[in-house]
Enzyme design. Structure first.
Site, short mmCIF file in Angstrom:
data_model
loop_
_atom_site.label_atom_id
_atom_site.label_comp_id
_atom_site.label_asym_id
_atom_site.label_seq_id
_atom_site.Cartn_x
_atom_site.Cartn_y
_atom_site.Cartn_z
N LEU A 166 67.74 6.65 35.17
CA LEU A 166 66.92 7.21 36.25
C LEU A 166 65.49 7.53 35.81
CD1 LEU A 166 69.51 9.67 37.85
CD2 LEU A 166 68.59 7.57 38.88
N SER A 167 65.05 6.98 34.68
CA SER A 167 63.72 7.35 34.17
C SER A 167 62.59 6.83 35.06
CB SER A 167 63.54 6.82 32.75
OG SER A 167 63.48 5.40 32.75
N MET A 168 62.87 5.82 35.90
CA MET A 168 61.84 5.28 36.80
C MET A 168 62.13 5.62 38.26
SD MET A 168 59.21 3.82 35.44
CE MET A 168 58.59 2.75 36.73
N LYS A 221 58.69 1.22 31.85
CA LYS A 221 57.84 2.37 32.18
C LYS A 221 56.60 1.87 32.91
CE LYS A 221 60.56 5.01 29.63
NZ LYS A 221 61.53 5.92 30.27
N ASN A 276 59.97 9.17 36.95
CA ASN A 276 60.74 10.42 36.96
C ASN A 276 60.26 11.24 35.77
OD1 ASN A 276 62.59 12.45 37.24
ND2 ASN A 276 64.40 11.15 37.09
#
Length: 318
Positions: A166-168, A221, A276
């Site tokens: 869920l980092s993006m 990223k 995120n």
């Protein structure tokens, strides 16, 4: 971020590459002892060598109802019908039958000295190999072409990827799939602020797995700053070159969990962050990223279908 291996564009690539390769071997029906092809009767025997006899209609032989009776070439050069009768044949007829037989046999299949059709297993040198009698040369050729061309496409042109974290988020959710193209940064321009990229992390960012040397440690990223820019996180907002940036695409619209002092991006590096921001392992933790580590630019999302479309560059960072 893992590599893509299931439905999507690569399925179409694989089908196209398979079609590009050599045709698959055309195998005959080994369970059928008799096949009729263009007026020829091909009988298969246990030794594997086909024997051919020519079935032709003799003009002088008819039944009471006017139907022709098949006549076959005998060992003495005459014709024997199905009822045991014999009919002689002159030299021109023999030559015609021999020519018809050789032409039909040639059209049936090409074969080497041992009589096995070439198209079944491949050239003779291949059949002499230990696996040549049970692995088709043409099947192997097709697989090699498909793998070679698909690998070339992945290395030079584009590759599919899926999102494992869920980092993006909310730009990308877990399980989303995208195409990362590799042409822009090679031939057209340098990375810009706002581009979404895939890359290999710097040395020491990810612990190497010696038990799995093929582990795919590729990150995704967004570039927020390039060489010469200053980066700062203050009051929950990203500041580039002392200008606060509006980022409507990030989760919650602001950064809640940390602040970052002013950092200057050196030459040959970019500064990357996940959308995120409060749940992303990025440059605010391990520093700027070398440009040489960039693998490609995320250009198109194709899964799920409702999100199908171009991955746009963030305009607020320009």
């Amino acid at each position: 971020m893992g590599s893509w291996t299931t439905p999507g564009l690569m399925a179409a690539f694989s089908l196209a590459l398979s079609a590009y390769g050599a045709p698959l071997a055309r195998k005959t029906n080994s369970h059928s002892p008799v096949m009729r092809i263009r007026g020829m009767k091909l009988r298969k025997f246990s030794k594997g060598r086909p024997q051919i006899s020519i079935a032709r209609l003799h003009p002088a032989q008819t039944t009471a109802r006017g139907e022709h009776t098949p006549v076959r070439a005998g060992a003495d050069g005459g014709f024997n019908d199905d009822f045991g009768g014999g009919h002689g044949m002159n030299g021109s007829e023999k030559a015609g039958v021999e020519e018809e037989s050789s032409g039909s046999a040639a059209s049936l299949s090409k074969s080497d000295d041992d009589g096995i059709p070439v198209e079944e297993y491949g050239p003779k040198w291949w059949r002499n190999l230990p696996w040549g009698q049970w692995v088709s040369f043409y099947d192997v050729e097709t697989v090699v072409w498909a793998l070679g061309l698909s690998t070339l496409i992945r290395l030079v042109i584009a590759e599919p990827r899926y999102i494992p974290s869920l980092s993006m988020y909310p730009t990308f959710d877990i399980g989303d799939r995208l195409i990362a193209e590799k042409v822009t940064y090679r031939f057209q321009r340098d990375p810009f602020r706002g581009d979404v990229i895939i890359f290999e992390p710097s040395e020491g960012v990810v612990k190497k797995s010696y038990f799995n040397p093929f582990a795919d440690n590729v990150f995704i990223k967004r570039i927020v700053a390039v060489a010469g820019d200053t980066v700062e996180v203050k009051n929950g907002k990203l500041r580039i070159n002392d200008i606060e940036r509006d980022e409507p695409y990030i989760k919650d619209g602001k950064i809640k969990s940390y602040e970052l002092g002013k950092v200057t991006v050196p030459n040959g590096y970019v500064f990357v962050m996940g959308d995120n921001r409060d749940n992303s392992y990025d440059s605010h933790v391990w520093g700027p990223l070398p440009v040489k580590n960039i693998l490609g630019r995320a250009s198109w999302k194709y899964w799920p279908p409702r999100s199908f479309g171009e991955v746009k560059r963030a305009e607020g960072l320009e």
